[in-house]
Design an enzyme around this catalytic site. Structure first.
Site, PDB file in Angstrom:
ATOM      1  N   HIS A  42      21.976  30.252 -32.922  1.00  0.00           N
ATOM      2  CA  HIS A  42      21.963  31.697 -32.728  1.00  0.00           C
ATOM      3  C   HIS A  42      23.242  32.170 -32.047  1.00  0.00           C
ATOM      4  O   HIS A  42      23.548  33.350 -32.031  1.00  0.00           O
ATOM      5  CB  HIS A  42      20.761  32.119 -31.865  1.00  0.00           C
ATOM      6  CG  HIS A  42      19.496  32.223 -32.640  1.00  0.00           C
ATOM      7  ND1 HIS A  42      18.903  31.138 -33.232  1.00  0.00           N
ATOM      8  CD2 HIS A  42      18.721  33.305 -32.947  1.00  0.00           C
ATOM      9  CE1 HIS A  42      17.796  31.540 -33.855  1.00  0.00           C
ATOM     10  NE2 HIS A  42      17.668  32.849 -33.697  1.00  0.00           N
ATOM     11  N   SER A  43      23.962  31.239 -31.450  1.00  0.00           N
ATOM     12  CA  SER A  43      25.161  31.588 -30.693  1.00  0.00           C
ATOM     13  C   SER A  43      26.384  30.925 -31.307  1.00  0.00           C
ATOM     14  O   SER A  43      26.398  29.707 -31.537  1.00  0.00           O
ATOM     15  CB  SER A  43      24.987  31.117 -29.242  1.00  0.00           C
ATOM     16  OG  SER A  43      26.240  30.889 -28.646  1.00  0.00           O
TER      17      SER A  43
END
Lengths: 101, 130
Positions: free
Chosen positions: B12-13
């Protein structure tokens, strides 16, 4: 043809022990040989597959452990020699300073 | 000998993805094809199917690609990305049920040795037995 079985042992002096990076190096080196290679923290085992990164890292061997290798197959002697030398060289990490590299 | 299996990292990052890729590169080296992606198209936290497809493409190998994901959305979007792949590639991409950082390093180490896609996935998943 008789099977050659080779043994070797070496003191683990690396400061952080058999953690991630040393384990990867050891496993990669072991995979380069055709011999079946096993690793243990005592001369009577339990032995684990030295070509399995999960098993090698799973030993969590700390500094000061004596590592035992045994290998069986055509290049068993070379394998044991190369692996014990890698440990003796502190995995080429210059004293095992985790910040280096 | 078949080509080394590739590793695709989907977080997600963007920073987690890049950091994980850095660890794989430093610990295992450049011989394993590697792709990574993280973040949504607006620069926030999230995953995007389009970026996952690009990461799989970066990691592409005839031996297949093992995908490492972090949280739920990364997995569902990765499944969606795999469905969008050309038919001949679909069967060669698998998602590993393993922690993203550890799984990526383990999978890459196994891939480096020339293991098959099934072996690479099994090694990553050996970390967290059911």
């Amino acid at each position: 043809m008789s099977t050659t079985q080779e043994y070797g042992s070496i003191l683990l002096t690396h400061a952080v022990g058999l953690h991630a990076r040393p384990s990867v190096k050891l496993t990669k080196l072991a995979k380069g040989f055709v011999a079946r290679i096993e690793l243990a923290m005592a001369d009577n085992g339990p032995w684990v597959d030295a070509k399995s990164i999960v098993k090698v890292m799973g030993t969590k061997a700390p500094q000061g452990t004596v590592l035992y290798f045994r290998a069986e197959g055509a290049d068993a002697a070379e394998a044991v020699q190369a692996l014990t030398e890698l440990v003796a060289r502190d995995f080429d990490e210059g004293g095992g300073d985790a910040a280096s590299g | 000998m078949s080509a080394a299996v590739g590793i695709a990292i989907v977080s997600h990052s963007a920073e987690v993805a890049r950091g994980t890729a850095d660890m794989v590169r430093q610990m295992v080296g450049d011989a394993v094809p590697l792709g990574h992606c993280g973040g949504d198209p607006d620069g926030g936290l999230g995953t995007s199917v389009e970026r996952i497809l690009a990461a799989i493409d970066d990691a592409w190998s005839e031996g297949g690609v093992a995908v490492l994901v972090d949280l739920g959305g990364a997995e569902t979007n990765s499944e969606m990305a795999i469905e969008l792949l050309p038919a001949e590639r679909q069967g060669k991409v698998v998602i590993c049920n393993a922690p993203i950082v550890e799984g990526a390093v383990m999978a890459a180490t196994e891939a480096w040795g020339g293991a098959s896609l099934d072996q690479v996935r099994a090694t990553a998943e050996e970390l967290s037995p059911p």
